[in-house]
Design a protein around this motif. Structure first.
Motif, PDB file in Angstrom:
ATOM      1  N   THR A 181      69.673  72.573   6.500  1.00 14.92           N
ATOM      2  CA  THR A 181      70.579  73.511   5.640  1.00 14.92           C
ATOM      3  C   THR A 181      70.215  74.971   5.524  1.00 14.92           C
ATOM      4  N   PHE A 182      69.052  75.201   5.915  1.00 14.97           N
ATOM      5  CA  PHE A 182      68.479  76.438   5.975  1.00 14.97           C
ATOM      6  C   PHE A 182      68.387  77.095   7.369  1.00 14.97           C
ATOM      7  N   ASN A 183      68.451  78.534   7.442  1.00 16.62           N
ATOM      8  CA  ASN A 183      68.238  78.927   8.735  1.00 16.62           C
ATOM      9  C   ASN A 183      66.726  79.401   9.289  1.00 16.62           C
ATOM     10  N   HIS A 184      66.190  78.965   8.029  1.00 18.32           N
ATOM     11  CA  HIS A 184      64.471  79.210   8.220  1.00 18.32           C
ATOM     12  C   HIS A 184      63.888  78.024   9.031  1.00 18.32           C
ATOM     13  N   ASN A 185      64.720  77.116   9.527  1.00 17.41           N
ATOM     14  CA  ASN A 185      64.072  76.236  10.242  1.00 17.41           C
ATOM     15  C   ASN A 185      63.580  76.492  11.660  1.00 17.41           C
ATOM     16  N   LYS A 186      64.271  77.576  12.194  1.00 12.49           N
ATOM     17  CA  LYS A 186      63.873  77.990  13.641  1.00 12.49           C
ATOM     18  C   LYS A 186      62.460  78.619  13.213  1.00 12.49           C
ATOM     19  N   ILE A 187      62.325  79.448  12.210  1.00  9.78           N
ATOM     20  CA  ILE A 187      60.916  80.005  11.831  1.00  9.78           C
ATOM     21  C   ILE A 187      59.915  79.016  11.914  1.00  9.78           C
ATOM     22  N   LEU A 234      61.650  79.765  23.561  1.00  7.69           N
ATOM     23  CA  LEU A 234      61.490  80.698  22.367  1.00  7.69           C
ATOM     24  C   LEU A 234      61.703  82.136  23.062  1.00  7.69           C
ATOM     25  N   LEU A 235      61.193  82.388  24.176  1.00  8.39           N
ATOM     26  CA  LEU A 235      61.205  83.681  24.502  1.00  8.39           C
ATOM     27  C   LEU A 235      62.525  84.189  25.056  1.00  8.39           C
ATOM     28  N   GLU A 236      63.629  83.186  25.345  1.00  8.65           N
ATOM     29  CA  GLU A 236      64.817  83.461  26.001  1.00  8.65           C
ATOM     30  C   GLU A 236      65.645  83.537  24.700  1.00  8.65           C
ATOM     31  N   ALA A 293      39.712  69.728  12.027  1.00  9.41           N
ATOM     32  CA  ALA A 293      40.537  71.045  11.685  1.00  9.41           C
ATOM     33  C   ALA A 293      41.720  70.810  12.448  1.00  9.41           C
ATOM     34  N   VAL A 294      41.783  70.302  13.678  1.00  5.86           N
ATOM     35  CA  VAL A 294      42.926  70.391  14.391  1.00  5.86           C
ATOM     36  C   VAL A 294      43.808  69.429  14.060  1.00  5.86           C
ATOM     37  N   VAL A 295      43.406  68.240  13.611  1.00  3.75           N
ATOM     38  CA  VAL A 295      44.237  67.177  13.121  1.00  3.75           C
ATOM     39  C   VAL A 295      45.013  67.635  11.893  1.00  3.75           C
ATOM     40  N   VAL A 296      44.378  68.157  10.635  1.00  4.99           N
ATOM     41  CA  VAL A 296      44.918  68.973   9.581  1.00  4.99           C
ATOM     42  C   VAL A 296      46.134  69.939  10.086  1.00  4.99           C
ATOM     43  N   ILE A 297      45.875  70.679  11.022  1.00  5.40           N
ATOM     44  CA  ILE A 297      46.749  71.760  11.393  1.00  5.40           C
ATOM     45  C   ILE A 297      48.084  71.005  11.988  1.00  5.40           C
ATOM     46  N   TYR A 298      47.805  70.215  12.682  1.00  2.00           N
ATOM     47  CA  TYR A 298      48.871  69.376  13.581  1.00  2.00           C
ATOM     48  C   TYR A 298      49.576  68.602  12.603  1.00  2.00           C
ATOM     49  N   LEU A 316      55.931  77.482  14.062  1.00  2.00           N
ATOM     50  CA  LEU A 316      54.488  77.202  13.812  1.00  2.00           C
ATOM     51  C   LEU A 316      53.901  76.012  14.624  1.00  2.00           C
ATOM     52  N   TYR A 317      54.850  75.185  15.118  1.00  3.50           N
ATOM     53  CA  TYR A 317      54.066  73.806  15.722  1.00  3.50           C
ATOM     54  C   TYR A 317      54.457  74.148  17.059  1.00  3.50           C
ATOM     55  N   THR A 318      55.046  75.014  17.556  1.00  8.13           N
ATOM     56  CA  THR A 318      55.588  75.170  19.241  1.00  8.13           C
ATOM     57  C   THR A 318      54.735  76.332  19.707  1.00  8.13           C
ATOM     58  N   VAL A 319      54.168  77.198  18.888  1.00 12.58           N
ATOM     59  CA  VAL A 319      53.354  78.263  19.280  1.00 12.58           C
ATOM     60  C   VAL A 319      52.037  78.550  18.610  1.00 12.58           C
ATOM     61  N   ILE A 320      52.187  78.419  17.143  1.00 16.11           N
ATOM     62  CA  ILE A 320      50.785  78.666  16.343  1.00 16.11           C
ATOM     63  C   ILE A 320      49.799  77.458  16.418  1.00 16.11           C
ATOM     64  N   VAL A 321      50.294  76.422  16.364  1.00 12.75           N
ATOM     65  CA  VAL A 321      49.152  75.369  16.500  1.00 12.75           C
ATOM     66  C   VAL A 321      48.794  75.224  17.844  1.00 12.75           C
ATOM     67  N   PRO A 322      49.324  75.448  18.917  1.00 10.27           N
ATOM     68  CA  PRO A 322      48.585  75.390  20.161  1.00 10.27           C
ATOM     69  C   PRO A 322      47.888  76.526  20.506  1.00 10.27           C
ATOM     70  N   PHE A 323      48.056  77.831  20.000  1.00  8.71           N
ATOM     71  CA  PHE A 323      47.278  78.771  19.978  1.00  8.71           C
ATOM     72  C   PHE A 323      45.888  78.674  19.259  1.00  8.71           C
TER      73      PHE A 323
END
Length: 317
Positions: free
Chosen positions: A267-273, A81-83, A246-251, A277-284
């Motif tokens: 079909t939407f470019n929003h998929n990356k956004i 993601l950072l790259e 709480a973790v189960v519900v979010i994940y 959610l599940y690569t950064v926000i959930v682990p945070f």
């Protein structure tokens, strides 16, 4: 680029985020700070559980595995993601792409199973408190944790076995910041029905079956809590599993939202956004939820960070 036979792509191009350079720098700085904070949070949780004898119990044993898993998981996904914020188009070799995909699937599947194991552990602790030590001894906890890791990595190996047998003739552009299943299946020039079927069946086993265990466990837990006569007793019982719930519900909400309809989503470019959610926000949020909701972890965490020299007198709670 293709190999000499001309029918197989040797590298893929990952498309970054099409935003202005100033916004790219801002997002890079923001997610770099979150990435470092996630590393610190999970590393401290793992070390705290390892160094604190009072936390050497199944509940915290599983939590340590979850934190270690997320350390590994974010090191697979977040650097990609950072790259993506630094470079619009990044090239990754075919082998590198398949390696990314293997570990991403393996760790995601392992987390699904591990969360189900933790739900089952809470079910035994609340619904069978007198038999809990005999039903969940340390060797049983070790076997359940090992089964979680083994099933996740075996499931990923089976998925990758079918995906890697597909031919990729071109184009080689993946509109994502890392190699994921759906964009790779969309690029293949060979029959992908078998790979899609295996992916679907293993998703049922590795996502829906653990989710069924979680739901069944919490239905029994809630029923048992409601039978407790005092409000204080109900609150105390629920507090032991609130953080995990709480973790189960979010994940699971983020995972199911992302993968419930993969064809429509891509079909939407929003998929990356959404993937952020599940690569950064959930682990945070996961470590913060566990630490803030659990007094034992907070106390042990404070002693680990500040050092025992700051606690000259140990006063029992």
């Amino acid at each position: 680029m293709r190999n000499l036979s001309g029918n197989h792509i040797e590298e893929f191009v990952l498309v970054g985020f099409p935003v202005s350079s100033s916004l790219q720098l801002l997002l890079f700085t923001l997610f770099l700070a979150i990435y470092l904070l996630i590393l610190l949070e999970n590393a401290l949780i793992v070390s705290t559980i390892w160094l604190t004898a009072s936390l050497h119990r199944p509940m915290y044993f599983f939590l340590g595995h979850l934190s270690f898993l997320e350390l590994w998981y974010i090191n697979v996904t977040v650097p990609r993601l950072l790259e993506a914020f630094l470079t619009q188009d990044r090239r990754v070799s075919y082998v590198g792409c398949m390696t990314q995909l293997y570990f991403f699937i393996a760790l995601a599947c392992t987390e699904c199973v591990l969360l189900a194991v933790m739900a089952y552990d809470r079910y035994l602790a609340i619904c069978e408190p007198l038999r809990y030590p005999s039903l969940m001894p340390s060797n049983m906890a070790t076997r359940l944790a090992a089964s979680s890791w083994g099933s996740g990595f075996f499931s990923s190996m089976m998925k990758l076995l079918f995906i890697s047998r597909l031919s990729y003739c071109g184009p080689n552009i993946i509109n994502h910041f890392f190699c994921d299943i759906s964009p790779l299946l969309n690029l293949t020039c060979s029959d992908k029905e078998q790979a899609e079927l295996v992916d679907f069946l293993l998703a049922l086993v590795m996502i829906l079956l653990p989710l069924l265990v979680v739901v069944s466990s919490y239905v029994a837990i809630i029923a048992a809590i409601l039978r407790i006569p005092t409000a204080q007793g109900r609150h105390r019982a629920f507090s032991t599993c609130a953080s995990h719930l709480a973790v189960v519900v979010i994940y699971y909400s983020s995972t199911l939202f992302t993968y419930a309809r993969p064809r429509a989503m891509y079909t939407f470019n929003h998929n990356k956004i959404i993937s952020v959610l599940y690569t950064v926000i959930v682990p945070f949020f996961n470590p913060a939820i566990y630490c803030l909701r659990n007094k034992e972890v907070k106390d042990a965490f404070r002693k680990t960070v500040l050092g025992k020299c700051h606690f000259p007198r140990d006063v029992p709670d």
